[in-house]
Design a protein around this motif. Structure first.
Motif, PDB file in Angstrom:
ATOM      1  N   ARG A  75       0.946  -1.146  -0.001  1.00 44.92           N
ATOM      2  CA  ARG A  75      -0.006   0.118  -0.027  1.00 44.92           C
ATOM      3  C   ARG A  75       0.736   1.193  -0.095  1.00 44.92           C
ATOM      4  N   SER A  76       0.841   2.299  -0.979  1.00 46.36           N
ATOM      5  CA  SER A  76       1.821   3.375  -1.144  1.00 46.36           C
ATOM      6  C   SER A  76       0.812   4.562  -1.585  1.00 46.36           C
ATOM      7  N   HIS A  77       1.243   5.750  -0.844  1.00 48.32           N
ATOM      8  CA  HIS A  77       0.699   6.721  -1.046  1.00 48.32           C
ATOM      9  C   HIS A  77       1.106   7.425  -2.464  1.00 48.32           C
ATOM     10  N   ASP A  78       0.536   7.289  -3.793  1.00 47.76           N
ATOM     11  CA  ASP A  78       1.055   7.753  -4.824  1.00 47.76           C
ATOM     12  C   ASP A  78       0.040   8.299  -5.762  1.00 47.76           C
TER      13      ASP A  78
ATOM     14  N   ASP B 180       1.887 -16.811  -9.207  1.00 51.34           N
ATOM     15  CA  ASP B 180       3.101 -16.857  -8.734  1.00 51.34           C
ATOM     16  C   ASP B 180       3.570 -15.294  -8.613  1.00 51.34           C
ATOM     17  N   ASP B 181       3.174 -14.761  -9.703  1.00 50.91           N
ATOM     18  CA  ASP B 181       3.478 -13.119  -9.466  1.00 50.91           C
ATOM     19  C   ASP B 181       2.946 -12.391  -8.462  1.00 50.91           C
ATOM     20  N   CYS B 182       1.570 -12.826  -7.955  1.00 55.90           N
ATOM     21  CA  CYS B 182       1.042 -12.205  -6.793  1.00 55.90           C
ATOM     22  C   CYS B 182       1.644 -12.621  -5.545  1.00 55.90           C
ATOM     23  N   VAL B 183       1.935 -13.750  -5.373  1.00 51.03           N
ATOM     24  CA  VAL B 183       2.828 -14.427  -4.263  1.00 51.03           C
ATOM     25  C   VAL B 183       3.929 -13.628  -3.913  1.00 51.03           C
ATOM     26  N   LEU B 184       4.628 -13.181  -4.947  1.00 49.52           N
ATOM     27  CA  LEU B 184       5.858 -12.326  -4.824  1.00 49.52           C
ATOM     28  C   LEU B 184       5.614 -11.004  -4.499  1.00 49.52           C
ATOM     29  N   VAL B 185       4.813 -10.283  -4.980  1.00 58.66           N
ATOM     30  CA  VAL B 185       4.256  -8.980  -4.843  1.00 58.66           C
ATOM     31  C   VAL B 185       3.736  -8.877  -3.156  1.00 58.66           C
ATOM     32  N   GLU B 186       3.159  -9.824  -2.959  1.00 53.68           N
ATOM     33  CA  GLU B 186       2.320  -9.818  -1.438  1.00 53.68           C
ATOM     34  C   GLU B 186       3.414  -9.873  -0.435  1.00 53.68           C
ATOM     35  N   GLU B 187       4.794 -10.058  -0.915  1.00 52.41           N
ATOM     36  CA  GLU B 187       5.767 -10.092   0.172  1.00 52.41           C
ATOM     37  C   GLU B 187       5.945  -8.822   0.640  1.00 52.41           C
ATOM     38  N   ALA B 188       5.334  -7.754   0.176  1.00 54.04           N
ATOM     39  CA  ALA B 188       5.632  -6.244   0.521  1.00 54.04           C
ATOM     40  C   ALA B 188       4.716  -6.335   2.078  1.00 54.04           C
ATOM     41  N   PHE B 189       3.996  -7.006   2.450  1.00 61.79           N
ATOM     42  CA  PHE B 189       3.249  -7.088   3.772  1.00 61.79           C
ATOM     43  C   PHE B 189       4.123  -7.797   4.707  1.00 61.79           C
ATOM     44  N   PRO B 190       3.577  -7.493   5.857  1.00 61.50           N
ATOM     45  CA  PRO B 190       3.958  -8.600   7.082  1.00 61.50           C
ATOM     46  C   PRO B 190       3.720  -9.826   6.966  1.00 61.50           C
ATOM     47  N   GLU B 191       4.231 -10.855   7.352  1.00 62.49           N
ATOM     48  CA  GLU B 191       3.983 -12.323   7.045  1.00 62.49           C
ATOM     49  C   GLU B 191       2.631 -12.683   7.503  1.00 62.49           C
ATOM     50  N   GLN B 192       2.055 -12.110   8.590  1.00 61.76           N
ATOM     51  CA  GLN B 192       0.727 -12.510   9.061  1.00 61.76           C
ATOM     52  C   GLN B 192      -0.513 -11.936   8.348  1.00 61.76           C
ATOM     53  N   GLU B 193      -0.209 -10.809   7.381  1.00 64.79           N
ATOM     54  CA  GLU B 193      -1.314 -10.016   6.713  1.00 64.79           C
ATOM     55  C   GLU B 193      -0.954 -10.468   5.361  1.00 64.79           C
ATOM     56  N   ARG B 194      -0.026 -11.494   4.846  1.00 65.96           N
ATOM     57  CA  ARG B 194      -0.178 -11.731   3.517  1.00 65.96           C
ATOM     58  C   ARG B 194      -1.153 -12.898   3.135  1.00 65.96           C
TER      59      ARG B 194
ATOM     60  N   LEU C 288       5.625  -4.361  -5.110  1.00 67.52           N
ATOM     61  CA  LEU C 288       6.855  -4.758  -5.002  1.00 67.52           C
ATOM     62  C   LEU C 288       7.773  -3.626  -4.376  1.00 67.52           C
ATOM     63  N   ARG C 289       8.472  -4.065  -3.397  1.00 67.82           N
ATOM     64  CA  ARG C 289       9.418  -3.478  -2.474  1.00 67.82           C
ATOM     65  C   ARG C 289      10.041  -2.562  -3.249  1.00 67.82           C
ATOM     66  N   GLU C 290      10.686  -2.912  -4.379  1.00 70.20           N
ATOM     67  CA  GLU C 290      11.670  -2.134  -5.159  1.00 70.20           C
ATOM     68  C   GLU C 290      11.117  -1.231  -5.918  1.00 70.20           C
ATOM     69  N   HIS C 291       9.626  -1.147  -6.205  1.00 72.71           N
ATOM     70  CA  HIS C 291       9.094  -0.293  -6.898  1.00 72.71           C
ATOM     71  C   HIS C 291       8.113   0.891  -6.210  1.00 72.71           C
ATOM     72  N   GLN C 292       8.230   0.720  -4.774  1.00 73.98           N
ATOM     73  CA  GLN C 292       7.490   1.421  -3.917  1.00 73.98           C
ATOM     74  C   GLN C 292       7.988   2.809  -3.886  1.00 73.98           C
ATOM     75  N   GLY C 293       7.170   3.912  -3.933  1.00 76.44           N
ATOM     76  CA  GLY C 293       7.597   5.142  -4.173  1.00 76.44           C
ATOM     77  C   GLY C 293       7.580   5.813  -5.450  1.00 76.44           C
ATOM     78  N   LYS C 294       6.943   5.025  -6.399  1.00 77.82           N
ATOM     79  CA  LYS C 294       6.752   5.379  -7.663  1.00 77.82           C
ATOM     80  C   LYS C 294       5.545   5.764  -8.329  1.00 77.82           C
TER      81      LYS C 294
END
Length: 287
Positions: free
Chosen positions: A37-40, A110-124, A216-222
């Motif tokens: 979740r990012s404020h963009d 598989d793509d969604c599982v990877l993107v979901e790693e942006a969340f804390p484990e208990q919220e994924r 994805l963590r590497e694309h947050q803030g964009k």
């Protein structure tokens, strides 16, 4: 993974909704289940063939773009600045992704599982839940992909999922724990009811319950998160398939969702991921 055929199942209407994409010419591969979740804010993608509405952050740029000058054909050579000046809007980090939006399917688990790693484990969202949700209601799930501009001699790579919105229907005006759950018998039964409430996706529900807005963590803030949310709201509103969109969020993200028109309805009863959520609702029926 790649799809060698010319048929792209994402081109077919899904539950009455035409797949949303401005990435024409690129096919997403079909794979098996095994396979923030990012404020963009951004205007970089297209929704249903129309540009997204400008946000308040871009209002000043719009006013500058309207600064035109009338030029007589006999005097063209005297106005090189007005005729040749570059666009006022600065290129953003999102532009560099060459993004497009596309309805998600089971091929994107598989793509969604990877993107979901942006969340804390208990919220994924679990892999099994992705299979269930993308299989049961893909028309409610949207992804933002990146695909670089290629030269003619370069092979087309597989688009990369940068962010996603995963949702189901619910009859409740808020997100509930049962709406968040995976039905125990989802592989054999179309619908499961417990204590008078449908568990998981309720095909008759008039509320769209968003379970995940992740980047994805590497694309947050964009500007990915808000761009995706803006496209999603526009899509659901124009399709007129629900009365509202509902979501739960932690307190520090409430202003982000309020910026899109969601109303703060107070503490949520939902205990998913340990609780501590706020109910947020975007009503369409009152518009």
């Amino acid at each position: 993974m790649s799809d060698q055929s010319n048929y792209n199942p994402s081109d077919d209407p899904i539950n009455g909704l035409k797949p949303l994409s401005n990435g024409d010419g690129f096919s997403l591969p079909i794979a098996s289940h095994d396979g923030l979740r990012s404020h963009d804010f951004s205007e970089a993608i297209m929704a249903n063939g129309l540009p997204l509405e400008e946000t308040d952050e871009d209002d000043d740029d719009e006013e500058v773009d309207e600064d035109y000058v009338a030029v007589d054909h006999d005097d063209l050579n005297e106005y090189p600045y007005w005729l040749r000046r570059p666009p006022v809007r600065q290129r953003s980090k999102l532009d560099d992704l060459y993004p497009f939006v596309q309805v998600l399917t089971e091929s994107n688990v598989d793509d969604c599982v990877l993107v979901e790693e942006a969340f804390p484990e208990q919220e994924r969202c679990s892999r099994e839940k992705f299979i269930y949700r993308l299989g049961r209601c893909p028309e409610l799930c949207l992804g933002l992909f990146t695909l670089p501009i290629l030269s003619e001699d370069e092979p087309k790579p597989r688009p990369t999922l940068v962010g996603h919105i995963i949702a189901t229907r619910t009859a409740s005006p808020y997100v509930t724990d049962k709406a968040m759950e995976l039905p125990a018998d989802w592989q054999t039964n179309r619908s499961t009811m417990v204590d008078g409430e449908i568990v998981g996706h309720d095909e008759t529900g008039r509320s769209i319950a968003i379970h995940s807005l992740a980047v994805l963590r590497e694309h947050q803030g964009k500007h990915v998160g808000s761009t995706l949310m803006k496209a999603y709201i526009q899509r659901i509103r124009e399709a007129a398939i629900a009365d509202r969109i509902v979501i739960i969020a932690h307190d520090h993200l409430v202003p982000f969702y309020q910026s899109f028109g969601f109303e703060n309805r107070g503490p949520s009863k939902c205990q998913f991921g340990g609780g501590g959520w706020t109910d947020l609702v975007l009503e369409f029926s009152a518009e």
